[in-house]
Design an enzyme around this catalytic site. Structure first.
Site, PDB file in Angstrom:
ATOM      1  N   ASN A  60      55.182  43.510  39.445  1.00 49.29           N
ATOM      2  CA  ASN A  60      55.014  42.112  39.079  1.00 49.29           C
ATOM      3  C   ASN A  60      56.232  41.695  38.270  1.00 49.29           C
ATOM      4  O   ASN A  60      56.610  42.360  37.311  1.00 49.29           O
ATOM      5  CB  ASN A  60      53.729  41.926  38.270  1.00 49.29           C
ATOM      6  CG  ASN A  60      52.490  42.217  39.099  1.00 49.29           C
ATOM      7  OD1 ASN A  60      52.457  41.955  40.303  1.00 49.29           O
ATOM      8  ND2 ASN A  60      51.470  42.778  38.477  1.00 49.29           N
TER       9      ASN A  60
ATOM     10  N   HIS B 242      57.698  47.940  35.112  1.00 48.52           N
ATOM     11  CA  HIS B 242      56.723  48.978  35.463  1.00 48.52           C
ATOM     12  C   HIS B 242      56.337  48.850  36.928  1.00 48.52           C
ATOM     13  O   HIS B 242      56.227  47.751  37.465  1.00 48.52           O
ATOM     14  CB  HIS B 242      55.478  48.913  34.575  1.00 48.52           C
ATOM     15  CG  HIS B 242      54.883  47.540  34.442  1.00 48.52           C
ATOM     16  ND1 HIS B 242      55.427  46.570  33.651  1.00 48.52           N
ATOM     17  CD2 HIS B 242      53.794  46.982  35.016  1.00 48.52           C
ATOM     18  CE1 HIS B 242      54.702  45.464  33.730  1.00 48.52           C
ATOM     19  NE2 HIS B 242      53.708  45.688  34.570  1.00 48.52           N
ATOM     20  N   LEU B 243      56.161  49.998  37.546  1.00 45.93           N
ATOM     21  CA  LEU B 243      55.719  50.061  38.940  1.00 45.93           C
ATOM     22  C   LEU B 243      54.253  50.468  38.931  1.00 45.93           C
ATOM     23  O   LEU B 243      53.898  51.514  38.381  1.00 45.93           O
ATOM     24  CB  LEU B 243      56.536  51.088  39.734  1.00 45.93           C
ATOM     25  CG  LEU B 243      57.993  50.733  40.060  1.00 45.93           C
ATOM     26  CD1 LEU B 243      58.873  50.793  38.818  1.00 45.93           C
ATOM     27  CD2 LEU B 243      58.540  51.664  41.131  1.00 45.93           C
ATOM     28  N   HIS B 244      53.402  49.630  39.515  1.00 48.75           N
ATOM     29  CA  HIS B 244      51.995  49.996  39.677  1.00 48.75           C
ATOM     30  C   HIS B 244      51.886  50.880  40.925  1.00 48.75           C
ATOM     31  O   HIS B 244      52.376  50.504  41.994  1.00 48.75           O
ATOM     32  CB  HIS B 244      51.129  48.754  39.914  1.00 48.75           C
ATOM     33  CG  HIS B 244      51.084  47.773  38.784  1.00 48.75           C
ATOM     34  ND1 HIS B 244      50.033  47.717  37.895  1.00 48.75           N
ATOM     35  CD2 HIS B 244      51.943  46.791  38.415  1.00 48.75           C
ATOM     36  CE1 HIS B 244      50.243  46.731  37.028  1.00 48.75           C
ATOM     37  NE2 HIS B 244      51.398  46.150  37.325  1.00 48.75           N
TER      38      HIS B 244
ATOM     39  N   ILE C  98      45.273  51.276  31.833  1.00 52.52           N
ATOM     40  CA  ILE C  98      44.083  51.188  30.990  1.00 52.52           C
ATOM     41  C   ILE C  98      42.984  50.326  31.631  1.00 52.52           C
ATOM     42  O   ILE C  98      41.814  50.436  31.271  1.00 52.52           O
ATOM     43  CB  ILE C  98      44.489  50.629  29.603  1.00 52.52           C
ATOM     44  CG1 ILE C  98      43.506  51.042  28.534  1.00 52.52           C
ATOM     45  CG2 ILE C  98      44.675  49.118  29.636  1.00 52.52           C
ATOM     46  CD1 ILE C  98      44.007  50.789  27.115  1.00 52.52           C
TER      47      ILE C  98
HETATM   48  P1  AMP Z   1      51.523  43.560  34.659  1.00 54.61           P
HETATM   49  O1  AMP Z   1      50.410  42.553  34.688  1.00 54.61           O
HETATM   50  O2  AMP Z   1      52.150  43.829  35.985  1.00 54.61           O
HETATM   51  O3  AMP Z   1      52.545  43.251  33.595  1.00 54.61           O
HETATM   52  O4  AMP Z   1      50.837  44.926  34.296  1.00 54.61           O
HETATM   53  C1  AMP Z   1      50.629  45.378  32.991  1.00 54.61           C
HETATM   54  C2  AMP Z   1      49.639  46.484  33.107  1.00 54.61           C
HETATM   55  O5  AMP Z   1      49.667  47.235  31.915  1.00 54.61           O
HETATM   56  C3  AMP Z   1      48.201  46.023  33.326  1.00 54.61           C
HETATM   57  O6  AMP Z   1      47.704  46.560  34.544  1.00 54.61           O
HETATM   58  C4  AMP Z   1      47.469  46.574  32.107  1.00 54.61           C
HETATM   59  O7  AMP Z   1      46.167  47.003  32.396  1.00 54.61           O
HETATM   60  C5  AMP Z   1      48.375  47.721  31.691  1.00 54.61           C
HETATM   61  N1  AMP Z   1      48.311  48.109  30.305  1.00 54.61           N
HETATM   62  C6  AMP Z   1      48.430  47.313  29.214  1.00 54.61           C
HETATM   63  N2  AMP Z   1      48.339  48.031  28.092  1.00 54.61           N
HETATM   64  C7  AMP Z   1      48.170  49.320  28.460  1.00 54.61           C
HETATM   65  C8  AMP Z   1      48.011  50.548  27.758  1.00 54.61           C
HETATM   66  N3  AMP Z   1      48.015  50.599  26.425  1.00 54.61           N
HETATM   67  N4  AMP Z   1      47.854  51.677  28.474  1.00 54.61           N
HETATM   68  C9  AMP Z   1      47.849  51.642  29.815  1.00 54.61           C
HETATM   69  N5  AMP Z   1      48.008  50.522  30.549  1.00 54.61           N
HETATM   70  C10 AMP Z   1      48.156  49.372  29.874  1.00 54.61           C
END
Ligand code: AMP
Length: 113
Positions: A86, A99-101, A31
């Protein structure tokens, strides 16, 4: 583990721009993208992070890496991409669901911030 926003995305209770789904994983657009392509790949099993994975998750973890390859190919990351996990506080993790970015379509730098 406690419920996260990703559990709601898995259950389709909140919308997300889903780019891939199978029985055990889901990929959707971040997002708040940090690159022209920024996708999150998550297991449907609510594992908090890498530290919480066990021997039982060996196949799932392997599956996720192969799905990274598949998603990257499908969204046209032919020139390379970066995969980031992370993990925990110092790792900058904000959502407590593994989660994998998958980041691409720009030149990445090193070291990461
Ligand atoms: P992290 O900081 O590695 O835990 O990454 C969490 C990620 O989730 C961040 O990059 C946020 O932008 C993303 N995120 C949070 N809420 C949503 C959502 N509803 N839809 C898509 N991405 C999200």
């Amino acid at each position: 583990m406690s419920e996260t926003i990703f559990s709601k995305i898995i259950r389709k209770e909140i919308s997300a721009d889903i780019v891939y789904e199978d029985d055990i994983s889901l990929a959707f657009k971040d997002i708040n993208p940090q690159a022209p392509v920024h996708i999150l790949l998550i297991p449907k099993k609510p594992i908090v992070n890498l530290n919480e994975g066990t021997e039982e998750d060996k196949t799932l973890f392997g599956h996720l890496l192969l799905i990274v390859q598949k998603v990257a190919r499908e969204v046209g990351l032919d020139n390379g991409y970066r995969v980031v996990i992370n993990n925990g506080n110092d790792g900058g993790q904000t959502v407590n669901h593994l989660h994998l970015h998958i980041l691409g379509k720009r030149q990445m730098t090193w070291p990461p911030g």
